[in-house]
Motif scaffolding. Sequence first.
Motif, mmCIF file in Angstrom:
data_model
loop_
_atom_site.group_PDB
_atom_site.id
_atom_site.type_symbol
_atom_site.label_atom_id
_atom_site.label_comp_id
_atom_site.label_asym_id
_atom_site.label_seq_id
_atom_site.Cartn_x
_atom_site.Cartn_y
_atom_site.Cartn_z
ATOM 1 N N GLU A 235 -3.234 7.399 -3.561
ATOM 2 C CA GLU A 235 -2.952 8.250 -4.585
ATOM 3 C C GLU A 235 -1.375 8.225 -4.405
ATOM 4 O O GLU A 235 -1.243 8.425 -5.954
ATOM 5 C CB GLU A 235 -2.685 9.879 -4.271
ATOM 6 C CG GLU A 235 -4.292 10.565 -4.014
ATOM 7 C CD GLU A 235 -4.789 11.948 -3.301
ATOM 8 O OE1 GLU A 235 -3.378 12.534 -3.490
ATOM 9 O OE2 GLU A 235 -5.712 11.951 -2.786
ATOM 10 N N ALA A 236 -0.889 7.952 -3.823
ATOM 11 C CA ALA A 236 0.810 7.404 -4.152
ATOM 12 C C ALA A 236 1.581 5.822 -4.649
ATOM 13 O O ALA A 236 2.319 6.012 -5.719
ATOM 14 C CB ALA A 236 1.943 7.875 -2.736
ATOM 15 N N VAL B 92 5.884 9.485 0.560
ATOM 16 C CA VAL B 92 4.835 10.558 1.864
ATOM 17 C C VAL B 92 5.434 11.008 3.368
ATOM 18 O O VAL B 92 5.594 10.142 3.912
ATOM 19 C CB VAL B 92 3.518 9.724 1.761
ATOM 20 C CG1 VAL B 92 2.642 9.800 2.979
ATOM 21 C CG2 VAL B 92 2.702 9.129 0.607
ATOM 22 N N ASN B 93 4.830 11.997 3.102
ATOM 23 C CA ASN B 93 5.488 12.508 4.332
ATOM 24 C C ASN B 93 3.859 12.247 5.612
ATOM 25 O O ASN B 93 2.960 13.457 5.708
ATOM 26 C CB ASN B 93 5.407 13.999 4.839
ATOM 27 C CG ASN B 93 6.163 14.824 5.613
ATOM 28 O OD1 ASN B 93 6.268 14.185 6.978
ATOM 29 N ND2 ASN B 93 6.739 15.670 5.211
ATOM 30 N N TYR B 94 4.810 11.564 6.353
ATOM 31 C CA TYR B 94 2.978 10.982 7.609
ATOM 32 C C TYR B 94 3.269 12.828 8.156
ATOM 33 O O TYR B 94 1.862 11.510 8.984
ATOM 34 C CB TYR B 94 3.639 9.675 7.824
ATOM 35 C CG TYR B 94 4.554 9.179 8.856
ATOM 36 C CD1 TYR B 94 4.311 10.446 9.764
ATOM 37 C CD2 TYR B 94 5.964 9.699 8.866
ATOM 38 C CE1 TYR B 94 5.449 10.378 11.186
ATOM 39 C CE2 TYR B 94 7.122 9.538 10.041
ATOM 40 C CZ TYR B 94 6.861 9.374 11.648
ATOM 41 O OH TYR B 94 7.840 9.714 12.272
ATOM 42 N N ASN C 72 -4.726 13.012 5.685
ATOM 43 C CA ASN C 72 -5.391 11.425 6.059
ATOM 44 C C ASN C 72 -3.629 10.590 4.447
ATOM 45 O O ASN C 72 -3.961 10.416 3.734
ATOM 46 C CB ASN C 72 -6.267 11.505 4.751
ATOM 47 C CG ASN C 72 -7.017 10.160 5.219
ATOM 48 O OD1 ASN C 72 -6.510 9.248 5.137
ATOM 49 N ND2 ASN C 72 -8.367 9.733 4.322
ATOM 50 N N ILE C 73 -3.582 9.658 5.950
ATOM 51 C CA ILE C 73 -2.494 9.452 5.114
ATOM 52 C C ILE C 73 -3.104 8.283 4.582
ATOM 53 O O ILE C 73 -1.862 7.911 3.521
ATOM 54 C CB ILE C 73 -1.715 8.482 6.521
ATOM 55 C CG1 ILE C 73 -0.525 7.789 5.849
ATOM 56 C CG2 ILE C 73 -2.189 7.918 7.890
ATOM 57 C CD1 ILE C 73 1.201 7.717 6.187
ATOM 58 N N GLU D 114 2.831 14.591 7.677
ATOM 59 C CA GLU D 114 2.188 16.571 7.168
ATOM 60 C C GLU D 114 0.998 16.170 6.205
ATOM 61 O O GLU D 114 0.509 17.174 6.037
ATOM 62 C CB GLU D 114 2.788 16.723 5.609
ATOM 63 C CG GLU D 114 4.285 17.587 6.437
ATOM 64 C CD GLU D 114 4.045 18.737 7.277
ATOM 65 O OE1 GLU D 114 2.655 19.873 6.910
ATOM 66 O OE2 GLU D 114 5.035 19.180 8.295
ATOM 67 N N ALA D 115 0.672 14.675 6.079
ATOM 68 C CA ALA D 115 -0.369 13.803 5.369
ATOM 69 C C ALA D 115 -1.354 14.771 5.012
ATOM 70 O O ALA D 115 -2.677 14.355 4.412
ATOM 71 C CB ALA D 115 0.334 12.530 4.716
ATOM 72 N N GLN E 140 -5.106 7.990 2.265
ATOM 73 C CA GLN E 140 -5.722 8.896 1.545
ATOM 74 C C GLN E 140 -4.166 9.479 0.220
ATOM 75 O O GLN E 140 -3.729 8.838 -0.967
ATOM 76 C CB GLN E 140 -5.902 9.743 1.383
ATOM 77 C CG GLN E 140 -6.646 10.380 0.043
ATOM 78 C CD GLN E 140 -7.354 10.092 -0.911
ATOM 79 O OE1 GLN E 140 -8.698 8.931 -0.128
ATOM 80 N NE2 GLN E 140 -7.263 10.007 -1.732
ATOM 81 N N ALA E 141 -3.064 9.391 1.210
ATOM 82 C CA ALA E 141 -2.010 10.201 0.733
ATOM 83 C C ALA E 141 -0.778 8.821 0.261
ATOM 84 O O ALA E 141 -0.653 9.219 -1.933
ATOM 85 C CB ALA E 141 -1.053 11.247 1.834
#
Length: 341
Positions: A212-213, A198-200, A205-206, A202-203, A208-209
């Motif tokens: 999903e990961a 996860v690119n924090y 909503n971190i 660009e994400a 949520q990202a």
Amino acid sequence: MTEQKNQHILLTSRPKGMPSMENFTFEDIEIPEPQNGQVLLKTLYLSVDPYMRGRMNDTKSYVPPFELNQPVSGGIVAEVVQSRSGEFEEGDLVIGNLPWALYTTAGEQEVRKLDPELAPITTNLGILGMPGLTAYFGLLDIGNPQEGETVVVSGAAGAVGSTVGQIAKIKGARVVGIAGSEEKVNYLKNELGFDAVVNYREAGNIRQALKEACPDGVDVYFDNVGGEISDAVISLLNKYARIPLCGQISLYNLEKQDVGPRIQGQLLINSALIKGFIVSNYASQFGEGAKQLGQWLQEGKLKYEENVVEGFENTIDAFLGLFKGENLGKQLVKVAEPSQS
Ligand SMILES: NC(=O)c1ccc[n+]([C@@H]2O[C@H](COP(=O)([O-])OP(=O)(O)OC[C@H]3O[C@@H](n4cnc5c(N)ncnc54)[C@H](OP(=O)(O)O)[C@@H]3O)[C@@H](O)[C@H]2O)c1
């Protein structure tokens, strides 16, 4: 030696918030004369590390603060250029915790000889040195990752984080990294085999990202950064999750104390463990850790990157770059070539 110049870097004021060049002074000095039992050293590589920021504050910690108007010090690989010790010869390569200086003297007990045949000398400041050992002991002793578990690591493309993720892969875990650029995301996925990153920055909503990961939740969170990134990971913990608390780099330059969500509830309902550690807690086992890391390196199971800035005059920039995410892998400063090369 007299034709050579010497210089060291003093901490001349304590930073408030992000440090700047104004906090440091480069001072010309004489090359010191080694006394009996001492060696004269030429610095080849110096390591800049996030923990040094903490030592610039006048606060109680696990190591004393740097003193004002004294040289900053840290991990250095150096060459013996003059020896008044029976244990070292001219040309020996050594490592020690030494002042940021072009030349310095050290006693026999302050440095350890390196074998450049075993691995590139710079690895002693990175994957086979303090950061590698931090990853090794923090992850294996506190995180204890099991096959099939999800391990999340923040600061994932740095010296510690990139090693943590690879060791977790060796142990059969599913590894999710958190890092701050697309270059880092690609490196972690394509070169190191992370399962997701996860690119924090660009994400959006971190949380949520990350959700999903990590479709199966988080079993181990190796925390290098703290702050909102860690809040998001901790909201996804599984039952019996473990958190090796290694660093809090996102907070090191804050001028006011940061108050985040209270995480005790999450720890309680998940029977989770959070444990801070300092790598030196494991000093008696360093030999064993370095041997295993070296073996994995030789077998190609571990890879590493180094971000090498050239020139002693760029040391402060290299140090500040850590807080801007300029480094992929271990950040080093190359100060001089070995005489033999
Ligand atoms: N407990 C111990 O004994 C021990 C020993 C060594 C290191 N540590 C800690 O471990 C952590 C990593 O150290 P390291 O030597 O491996 O450094 P590193 O990860 O090689 O370099 C620091 C990285 O931190 C990231 N970062 C900087 N500011 C950030 C922020 N505000 N939010 C999120 N990420 C940020 C940057 O990457 P991005 O591009 O991803 O932002 C940067 O490249 C540090 O917190 C350090 O203090 C602890």
